[in-house]
Design a protein around this motif. Structure first.
Motif, PDB file in Angstrom:
ATOM      1  N   GLN A 157     -16.538 -17.238  21.172  1.00  0.00           N
ATOM      2  CA  GLN A 157     -16.051 -15.510  20.554  1.00  0.00           C
ATOM      3  C   GLN A 157     -15.971 -14.383  21.916  1.00  0.00           C
ATOM      4  OE1 GLN A 157     -19.076 -14.111  18.539  1.00  0.00           O
ATOM      5  NE2 GLN A 157     -18.135 -12.536  17.927  1.00  0.00           N
ATOM      6  N   THR A 158     -14.552 -13.627  21.198  1.00  0.00           N
ATOM      7  CA  THR A 158     -15.353 -12.410  22.310  1.00  0.00           C
ATOM      8  C   THR A 158     -14.425 -10.704  21.786  1.00  0.00           C
ATOM      9  OG1 THR A 158     -14.121 -11.194  24.650  1.00  0.00           O
ATOM     10  CG2 THR A 158     -12.259 -12.283  23.390  1.00  0.00           C
ATOM     11  N   THR A 159     -14.086  -9.685  21.785  1.00  0.00           N
ATOM     12  CA  THR A 159     -13.656  -9.064  21.818  1.00  0.00           C
ATOM     13  C   THR A 159     -13.135  -7.508  23.009  1.00  0.00           C
ATOM     14  OG1 THR A 159     -15.888  -6.913  22.724  1.00  0.00           O
ATOM     15  CG2 THR A 159     -16.548  -8.680  19.892  1.00  0.00           C
ATOM     16  N   THR A 160     -11.707  -6.770  22.182  1.00  0.00           N
ATOM     17  CA  THR A 160     -10.535  -6.443  22.926  1.00  0.00           C
ATOM     18  C   THR A 160     -10.654  -5.058  22.347  1.00  0.00           C
ATOM     19  OG1 THR A 160      -9.464  -7.145  21.554  1.00  0.00           O
ATOM     20  CG2 THR A 160     -10.158  -8.539  23.364  1.00  0.00           C
ATOM     21  N   GLY A 161     -10.793  -4.178  23.126  1.00  0.00           N
ATOM     22  CA  GLY A 161     -10.930  -3.024  22.681  1.00  0.00           C
ATOM     23  C   GLY A 161      -9.406  -1.772  22.046  1.00  0.00           C
ATOM     24  N   ALA A 162      -9.267  -0.620  22.898  1.00  0.00           N
ATOM     25  CA  ALA A 162      -8.247   0.415  22.245  1.00  0.00           C
ATOM     26  C   ALA A 162      -8.671   1.541  22.173  1.00  0.00           C
ATOM     27  CB  ALA A 162      -7.724  -0.041  21.094  1.00  0.00           C
ATOM     28  N   SER A 163      -7.697   2.431  22.973  1.00  0.00           N
ATOM     29  CA  SER A 163      -7.671   3.718  23.691  1.00  0.00           C
ATOM     30  C   SER A 163      -6.693   4.913  22.956  1.00  0.00           C
ATOM     31  CB  SER A 163      -7.226   3.593  25.145  1.00  0.00           C
ATOM     32  OG  SER A 163      -7.145   3.315  25.587  1.00  0.00           O
ATOM     33  N   PHE A 164      -7.461   5.991  22.673  1.00  0.00           N
ATOM     34  CA  PHE A 164      -6.739   6.666  21.609  1.00  0.00           C
ATOM     35  C   PHE A 164      -6.932   8.246  22.194  1.00  0.00           C
ATOM     36  CE2 PHE A 164      -9.069   3.375  19.083  1.00  0.00           C
ATOM     37  CZ  PHE A 164      -8.098   2.929  17.853  1.00  0.00           C
ATOM     38  N   THR A 165      -6.200   9.045  22.070  1.00  0.00           N
ATOM     39  CA  THR A 165      -5.465  10.210  22.353  1.00  0.00           C
ATOM     40  C   THR A 165      -5.251  11.179  21.779  1.00  0.00           C
ATOM     41  OG1 THR A 165      -5.319   9.133  25.152  1.00  0.00           O
ATOM     42  CG2 THR A 165      -4.857  11.283  24.606  1.00  0.00           C
ATOM     43  N   LEU A 166      -6.260  12.084  21.256  1.00  0.00           N
ATOM     44  CA  LEU A 166      -5.585  13.646  19.866  1.00  0.00           C
ATOM     45  C   LEU A 166      -3.932  14.245  20.835  1.00  0.00           C
ATOM     46  CD1 LEU A 166      -6.318  14.461  17.813  1.00  0.00           C
ATOM     47  CD2 LEU A 166      -7.405  16.073  19.110  1.00  0.00           C
ATOM     48  N   GLU A 167      -3.085  14.174  20.147  1.00  0.00           N
ATOM     49  CA  GLU A 167      -2.168  14.414  20.827  1.00  0.00           C
ATOM     50  C   GLU A 167      -1.713  15.618  20.370  1.00  0.00           C
ATOM     51  OE1 GLU A 167      -0.395  12.926  23.671  1.00  0.00           O
ATOM     52  OE2 GLU A 167      -1.330  11.086  23.303  1.00  0.00           O
ATOM     53  N   GLU A 168      -2.225  15.601  18.916  1.00  0.00           N
ATOM     54  CA  GLU A 168      -1.244  17.130  18.523  1.00  0.00           C
ATOM     55  C   GLU A 168      -2.349  17.780  17.959  1.00  0.00           C
ATOM     56  OE1 GLU A 168       1.848  18.621  15.420  1.00  0.00           O
ATOM     57  OE2 GLU A 168       2.692  17.993  17.502  1.00  0.00           O
ATOM     58  N   THR A 169      -2.759  19.296  16.868  1.00  0.00           N
ATOM     59  CA  THR A 169      -3.902  19.431  16.023  1.00  0.00           C
ATOM     60  C   THR A 169      -3.332  19.874  14.853  1.00  0.00           C
ATOM     61  OG1 THR A 169      -4.942  20.986  17.649  1.00  0.00           O
ATOM     62  CG2 THR A 169      -5.538  19.459  17.462  1.00  0.00           C
ATOM     63  N   PRO A 170      -3.574  20.078  14.002  1.00  0.00           N
ATOM     64  CA  PRO A 170      -2.871  21.424  12.798  1.00  0.00           C
ATOM     65  C   PRO A 170      -2.795  23.018  13.570  1.00  0.00           C
ATOM     66  CG  PRO A 170      -4.893  19.526  11.987  1.00  0.00           C
ATOM     67  CD  PRO A 170      -5.627  19.952  13.365  1.00  0.00           C
ATOM     68  N   ALA A 171      -2.021  23.328  13.117  1.00  0.00           N
ATOM     69  CA  ALA A 171      -1.484  24.918  12.815  1.00  0.00           C
ATOM     70  C   ALA A 171      -2.944  25.930  12.419  1.00  0.00           C
ATOM     71  CB  ALA A 171      -0.355  25.965  12.692  1.00  0.00           C
ATOM     72  N   PRO A 172      -3.392  26.644  13.882  1.00  0.00           N
ATOM     73  CA  PRO A 172      -4.399  27.635  12.982  1.00  0.00           C
ATOM     74  C   PRO A 172      -4.839  28.083  11.408  1.00  0.00           C
ATOM     75  CG  PRO A 172      -3.643  28.293  15.067  1.00  0.00           C
ATOM     76  CD  PRO A 172      -2.909  27.433  14.610  1.00  0.00           C
ATOM     77  N   VAL A 173      -5.342  28.226  10.778  1.00  0.00           N
ATOM     78  CA  VAL A 173      -5.332  28.263   9.151  1.00  0.00           C
ATOM     79  C   VAL A 173      -6.771  29.571   9.136  1.00  0.00           C
ATOM     80  CG1 VAL A 173      -5.850  27.764   7.234  1.00  0.00           C
ATOM     81  CG2 VAL A 173      -4.624  26.096   8.512  1.00  0.00           C
ATOM     82  N   PRO A 174      -5.301  31.122   8.615  1.00  0.00           N
ATOM     83  CA  PRO A 174      -6.973  32.027   8.638  1.00  0.00           C
ATOM     84  C   PRO A 174      -8.341  31.692   7.679  1.00  0.00           C
ATOM     85  CG  PRO A 174      -4.569  33.068   7.908  1.00  0.00           C
ATOM     86  CD  PRO A 174      -4.517  31.094   8.718  1.00  0.00           C
ATOM     87  N   LEU A 175      -8.990  32.128   7.276  1.00  0.00           N
ATOM     88  CA  LEU A 175     -10.432  31.608   6.360  1.00  0.00           C
ATOM     89  C   LEU A 175      -9.918  32.574   5.563  1.00  0.00           C
ATOM     90  CD1 LEU A 175     -13.275  30.732   9.051  1.00  0.00           C
ATOM     91  CD2 LEU A 175     -11.870  29.386   7.485  1.00  0.00           C
ATOM     92  N   PRO A 176     -10.943  33.290   4.645  1.00  0.00           N
ATOM     93  CA  PRO A 176     -10.719  33.583   3.319  1.00  0.00           C
ATOM     94  C   PRO A 176     -11.384  34.699   3.679  1.00  0.00           C
ATOM     95  CG  PRO A 176     -10.620  32.006   2.794  1.00  0.00           C
ATOM     96  CD  PRO A 176     -11.111  31.127   3.864  1.00  0.00           C
ATOM     97  N   ALA A 177     -11.856  35.057   4.580  1.00  0.00           N
ATOM     98  CA  ALA A 177     -12.971  36.513   5.167  1.00  0.00           C
ATOM     99  C   ALA A 177     -12.259  37.116   6.204  1.00  0.00           C
ATOM    100  CB  ALA A 177     -14.023  36.164   6.407  1.00  0.00           C
TER     101      ALA A 177
END
Length: 200
Positions: A157-177
């Motif tokens: 038995q053995t395990t293998t992995g992965a790596s993840f990188t955040l490339e983009e986030t949502p555009a800014p959203v104004p709060l109701p306040a």
């Protein structure tokens, strides 16, 4: 308080009320890996079984990276504790995300193993299409790379992995306040104007 100062204060309050939704928890569901190919062991039979263990990680800013070292679990299943043999397979896996929204991506490659008396085993895993980009409905974009492996050791038995990188986030959203703060700032401006007219 001068007109410029009030206007600056209202603008600053509005800017501070804008929320940039960049932080997110990414969750990969557990699942099976499709394994197909040939093998031979004696005594008894043997085969390779792969599975996705799943897992979660948090990414906050664009360019940040996270790793799951044991995302995949690999086992040589034998019907005899003394089994000796080898196998060669093609493997296909689908990463299914349940958060921050439903999304998926597929990968393929090949794997092989040798085992001696069911106690010492060696194996290779190579992804031929083990990287890509995953788009989420909220606007997050995630790149991933699945890790290859070459192992030799005791057990089956053995395990293998992965790596993840955040490339983009949502555009800014104004709060109701922000709307309330803007209206409040306009109210202050109106009050100052009325006061100036009375004193003039």
């Amino acid at each position: 308080m001068s007109f410029c100062k009030v206007l600056t204060a209202a603008s600053l309050a509005t800017a501070l009320s804008v929320s940039i939704a960049s932080a997110a928890t990414f969750t990969i569901d557990a699942g099976d890996v499709t394994v197909s190919g040939g093998d031979f062991c004696f005594p008894g039979d043997c085969k390779l079984k792969g599975s996705i263990k799943g897992g979660s990680f948090d990414l906050n800013t664009v360019g940040e990276t996270a790793s799951l070292s044991d995302l995949f679990d690999w086992r040589v299943l034998t019907t005899s504790r003394w089994a000796t043999g080898a196998g060669k397979y093609s493997v296909n896996a689908t990463l299914n995300f349940s958060s921050p929204s439903l999304a998926s991506s597929s990968a393929s490659g090949y794997a092989g193993f040798i085992t001696l008396l069911g106690s010492v085993s060696g194996g290779v895993l190579a992804w031929t299409s083990g990287s890509g980009i995953i788009d989420f409905s909220e606007g997050y974009k995630l790149s991933y790379t699945l890790k290859d492996a070459l192992r030799l050791g005791s057990g089956t038995q053995t395990t293998t992995g992965a790596s993840f990188t955040l490339e983009e986030t949502p555009a800014p959203v104004p709060l109701p306040a922000s709307a309330l703060l803007l209206l409040g700032g306009m109210g202050v401006l109106g009050g100052l104007r009325a006061k100036r007219q009375r004193t003039a």
